[in-house]
Design an enzyme around this catalytic site. Structure first.
Site, mmCIF file in Angstrom:
data_model
loop_
_atom_site.group_PDB
_atom_site.id
_atom_site.type_symbol
_atom_site.label_atom_id
_atom_site.label_comp_id
_atom_site.label_asym_id
_atom_site.label_seq_id
_atom_site.Cartn_x
_atom_site.Cartn_y
_atom_site.Cartn_z
ATOM 1 N N LYS A 32 38.577 46.788 30.628
ATOM 2 C CA LYS A 32 38.430 46.127 31.988
ATOM 3 C C LYS A 32 37.527 47.343 32.871
ATOM 4 O O LYS A 32 38.084 48.453 32.831
ATOM 5 C CB LYS A 32 39.633 45.627 32.820
ATOM 6 C CG LYS A 32 39.284 45.232 34.213
ATOM 7 C CD LYS A 32 40.571 44.525 34.720
ATOM 8 C CE LYS A 32 41.575 45.562 35.559
ATOM 9 N NZ LYS A 32 40.774 46.018 36.902
ATOM 10 N N ASP A 59 35.731 43.343 36.510
ATOM 11 C CA ASP A 59 36.584 42.895 37.426
ATOM 12 C C ASP A 59 35.933 43.005 38.856
ATOM 13 O O ASP A 59 36.349 44.042 39.579
ATOM 14 C CB ASP A 59 37.912 43.389 37.256
ATOM 15 C CG ASP A 59 38.830 43.123 38.304
ATOM 16 O OD1 ASP A 59 38.863 42.041 38.937
ATOM 17 O OD2 ASP A 59 39.874 43.759 38.211
ATOM 18 N N LYS A 61 35.367 40.252 41.191
ATOM 19 C CA LYS A 61 36.065 39.254 41.922
ATOM 20 C C LYS A 61 34.927 38.717 43.081
ATOM 21 O O LYS A 61 34.943 38.871 44.245
ATOM 22 C CB LYS A 61 37.046 39.962 42.885
ATOM 23 C CG LYS A 61 38.347 40.499 42.028
ATOM 24 C CD LYS A 61 39.555 41.017 42.994
ATOM 25 C CE LYS A 61 40.602 41.506 42.169
ATOM 26 N NZ LYS A 61 40.443 42.439 41.245
ATOM 27 N N ASP A 64 31.162 34.502 47.643
ATOM 28 C CA ASP A 64 30.065 34.538 48.593
ATOM 29 C C ASP A 64 29.420 33.219 48.648
ATOM 30 O O ASP A 64 30.097 32.141 47.917
ATOM 31 C CB ASP A 64 28.847 35.478 48.185
ATOM 32 C CG ASP A 64 28.032 35.978 49.088
ATOM 33 O OD1 ASP A 64 27.701 35.363 50.264
ATOM 34 O OD2 ASP A 64 27.746 37.038 49.423
ATOM 35 N N THR A 119 47.786 39.437 44.840
ATOM 36 C CA THR A 119 49.182 39.861 44.895
ATOM 37 C C THR A 119 49.422 40.738 46.053
ATOM 38 O O THR A 119 50.602 40.795 46.593
ATOM 39 C CB THR A 119 49.678 40.523 43.639
ATOM 40 O OG1 THR A 119 48.790 41.539 43.371
ATOM 41 C CG2 THR A 119 49.721 39.389 42.508
ATOM 42 N N ARG A 211 47.538 52.200 33.705
ATOM 43 C CA ARG A 211 48.349 53.632 33.487
ATOM 44 C C ARG A 211 49.279 53.744 32.214
ATOM 45 O O ARG A 211 49.497 54.568 31.809
ATOM 46 C CB ARG A 211 49.092 53.910 34.818
ATOM 47 C CG ARG A 211 48.158 54.179 35.870
ATOM 48 C CD ARG A 211 48.622 54.085 37.211
ATOM 49 N NE ARG A 211 48.797 52.774 37.578
ATOM 50 C CZ ARG A 211 49.428 52.362 38.835
ATOM 51 N NH1 ARG A 211 49.629 53.129 39.743
ATOM 52 N NH2 ARG A 211 49.403 51.140 39.040
#
Ligand code: C5P
Length: 234
Positions: A32, A59, A61, A64, A119, A211
Site C-alpha cells: 500500500k 490509498d 482517498k 471531490d 476511524t 509497523r
C-alpha cells in the site's frame, strides 16, 4: 476472492522503500502506497514498485466533484494500480463517475474501495460538526451499502466490522482491514486491534499491516507469519 496481506509502505522516501522491498527475495508482497509517499515521490514511485512485480493499493482517498474524481481515477488506472479508494461521503454520483474513470478500454479496472467514516471521527464529532445524528455503526453500514449500490468492490473497515459488512453487502463485497497486530506484539497508536487469525475468522478479505512488519527485526519472517496466520489459518 483470494485473501491477501497488504504491507503499508509508510516510509518517507524512496531509498527506505527499496531497501525494505529488497529484503524480500522469494515473495512479492501486495503493498500500500499512502499519501505521504505518493505526494513526496509522485507517480514514479508507483511505476518503479510495479516494475518490480508487486501489486499496489494506492490509498489516496479521493473526494471531490464527480468530474474531477473521474479524471483522476483515469490517471490512476493508467498507472496500472491494483486497488484504489475514495470517500463514500462523495455520494453515489461521485462513486459512479469514479468507476467510469477507472474502467480501461478493455473493460478491466483496479478494485475500487470506499472509506466510510474515518476511524478518527467519533460519534460526538460526527453529530456536532457534520450534523449526522444517526449512530456511527448505522452510518458506516449505510455508506458501505451506498458504495455497493454504486458498483464499488468493497470498503476499508475495522476487522471487527468485516462480518457485519458482509451481512449487509454480501460475502463477495470486499473488506480491507487495518488495525491488525500479532497476539504478542506492540499495539502502538491503534485502538481496536485484531490478530491476523481473528481477522480471517471474522471475514476480512485483505489485511493492511504496517509497523508489525516494517518495524520488525526480521520483516520477511513477520510477513510470512502474517500470511500463515491470515491466509493459511496456521
Ligand atoms: O502500522 P499499522 O499496521 O498501524 O498501519 C496501518 C496502515 O493502515 C497505515 O497506513 C494507516 O494509515 C492505515 N489505516 C489505519 N486505519 C484506518 C485507515 C487506514 O490504520 N482506519
Amino acid at each position: 476472492m483470494g485473501k491477501d496481506v497488504i504491507i503499508a509502505l509508510d516510509f518517507a522516501d524512496e531509498n527506505e522503500v527499496f531497501s525494505f522491498l529488497d529484503l524480500f527475495k522469494e515473495e512479492k508482497p501486495f503493498v500500500k502506497i499512502g499519501m505521504e509517499l505518493y505526494y513526496s515521490q509522485g507517480p514514479d514511485i508507483v511505476k518503479k514498485i510495479k516494475e518490480r512485480g508487486h501489486k499496489i493499493f494506492v490509498d489516496l482517498k479521493l473526494h471531490d466533484i464527480p468530474t474531477t474524481v473521474k479524471k483522476s481515477m483515469k490517471v490512476l488506472s493508467k498507472l496500472d494500480v491494483d486497488m484504489c479508494n475514495l470517500h463514500a461521503a462523495g455520494t453515489s454520483a461521485m462513486m459512479e463517475a469514479a468507476i467510469e474513470g477507472l474502467t480501461r478500454e478493455d473493460g478491466t479496472r483496479p478494485l475500487l474501495i470506499a472509506v466510510t467514516q474515518l476511524t478518527s471521527t467519533d460519534e460526538e464529532r460526527m453529530r456536532n460538526e457534520l450534523l449526522i445524528n444517526e449512530p456511527i455503526d448505522k452510518v458506516v453500514m449505510h455508506y458501505a451499502y451506498n458504495a455497493k449500490k454504486s458498483g464499488l468492490d468493497g470498503v476499508v473497515c475495522s476487522p471487527l466490522e468485516a462480518g457485519k459488512v458482509h451481512e449487509v453487502c454480501g460475502s463477495d463485497f470486499v473488506t480491507v482491514t487495518p488495525g491488525v497486530r500479532f497476539a504478542d506484539g506492540d499495539v502502538g497508536d491503534q485502538k481496536r486491534v485484531t490478530t491476523p487469525a481473528k481477522a480471517n475468522e471474522i471475514g476480512s478479505d485483505y489485511i493492511v499491516v504496517g509497523r508489525p512488519i516494517t518495524q520488525a527485526e526480521d520483516p520477511v519472517a513477520a510477513y510470512r507469519r502474517c500470511v500463515n496466520e491470515f491466509v493459511k489459518g496456521e
